[in-house]
Design a protein around this motif. Structure first.
Motif, mmCIF file in Angstrom:
data_model
loop_
_atom_site.group_PDB
_atom_site.id
_atom_site.type_symbol
_atom_site.label_atom_id
_atom_site.label_comp_id
_atom_site.label_asym_id
_atom_site.label_seq_id
_atom_site.Cartn_x
_atom_site.Cartn_y
_atom_site.Cartn_z
ATOM 1 N N PRO A 21 0.845 -1.204 0.000
ATOM 2 C CA PRO A 21 0.000 0.000 0.000
ATOM 3 C C PRO A 21 0.878 1.251 0.000
ATOM 4 O O PRO A 21 1.908 1.281 0.661
ATOM 5 C CB PRO A 21 -0.807 -0.112 1.297
ATOM 6 C CG PRO A 21 -0.080 -1.086 2.144
ATOM 7 C CD PRO A 21 0.746 -1.958 1.241
ATOM 8 N N CYS A 26 -5.454 3.130 1.759
ATOM 9 C CA CYS A 26 -5.358 1.801 1.126
ATOM 10 C C CYS A 26 -6.054 1.727 -0.236
ATOM 11 O O CYS A 26 -6.469 0.655 -0.665
ATOM 12 C CB CYS A 26 -5.893 0.706 2.046
ATOM 13 S SG CYS A 26 -4.864 0.453 3.501
ATOM 14 N N TRP A 29 -1.857 1.218 -4.550
ATOM 15 C CA TRP A 29 -0.878 0.184 -4.226
ATOM 16 C C TRP A 29 0.287 0.250 -5.199
ATOM 17 O O TRP A 29 0.126 0.616 -6.353
ATOM 18 C CB TRP A 29 -1.537 -1.192 -4.343
ATOM 19 C CG TRP A 29 -2.672 -1.363 -3.384
ATOM 20 C CD1 TRP A 29 -3.965 -0.895 -3.526
ATOM 21 C CD2 TRP A 29 -2.631 -2.020 -2.127
ATOM 22 N NE1 TRP A 29 -4.707 -1.231 -2.427
ATOM 23 C CE2 TRP A 29 -3.911 -1.931 -1.555
ATOM 24 C CE3 TRP A 29 -1.631 -2.676 -1.437
ATOM 25 C CZ2 TRP A 29 -4.211 -2.470 -0.321
ATOM 26 C CZ3 TRP A 29 -1.952 -3.223 -0.204
ATOM 27 C CH2 TRP A 29 -3.219 -3.115 0.347
#
Length: 161
Positions: A21, A26, A29
């Motif tokens: 991440p 989140c 990525w």
């Protein structure tokens, strides 16, 4: 996801080595792909089209496409914003690009021969029955002729409407 005709999509294929991440929410990525040329990092963000919304994981064979017209940082290993990323089978190639009415790629690198068995769908999984000419297509294929341009009968075509 905005895909414009001025894009020149460049593929990099390999095996996902690691997924990390890069934002606290989140939603973005860093996906590290390894192949014979080394490691390449891709940023997979909410604007990246993940083919068939597959969950990416280490060890998966993938092809990721970036827009070569965008500015990129001069770092090693290289890092690109992924426009499209998808899982691929062994001995299979994924091509993304625009095709004319004769189904010849804009860069003249591939000509498509559609078979009754070719699966043609939109990026959201719906059946596509209109003309493929002038569309951005993601093409899955395994073999080509030695002609110029090489010809193939694809297994699957995804139309990026």
């Amino acid at each position: 996801m905005i895909i414009m005709a001025q894009q020149t999509l460049v593929p990099i294929s390999g095996i996902i080595q690691r997924i990390t991440p890069i934002s606290q929410d989140c939603c973005s990525w860093q996906v590290s792909i390894v192949n014979n040329n080394g490691i390449t990092n891709f940023v997979v963000s909410p604007v990246t089209y993940v083919i068939q919304e597959v969950r990416l994981r280490p060890g998966m064979q993938v092809t990721a496409f970036y827009d070569s017209n965008l500015a990129i940082p001069l770092i090693y290993p290289p890092e690109y914003q992924a426009v499209i990323i998808g899982r691929r089978n062994a001995n299979e190639t994924i091509y993304a690009g625009y095709f004319d009415d004769n189904l010849v790629a804009e860069d003249q690198s591939l000509k498509l021969n559609i078979a009754p068995s070719t699966e043609i769908m939109t990026s959201n999984g719906q059946r596509f029955t209109c003309s493929l000419g002038g569309q951005l297509l993601v093409v899955y294929y395994s073999a080509t002729t030695r002609s110029i341009p090489p010809q193939t009968t694809p297994r699957r075509i995804i139309v990026m409407c």
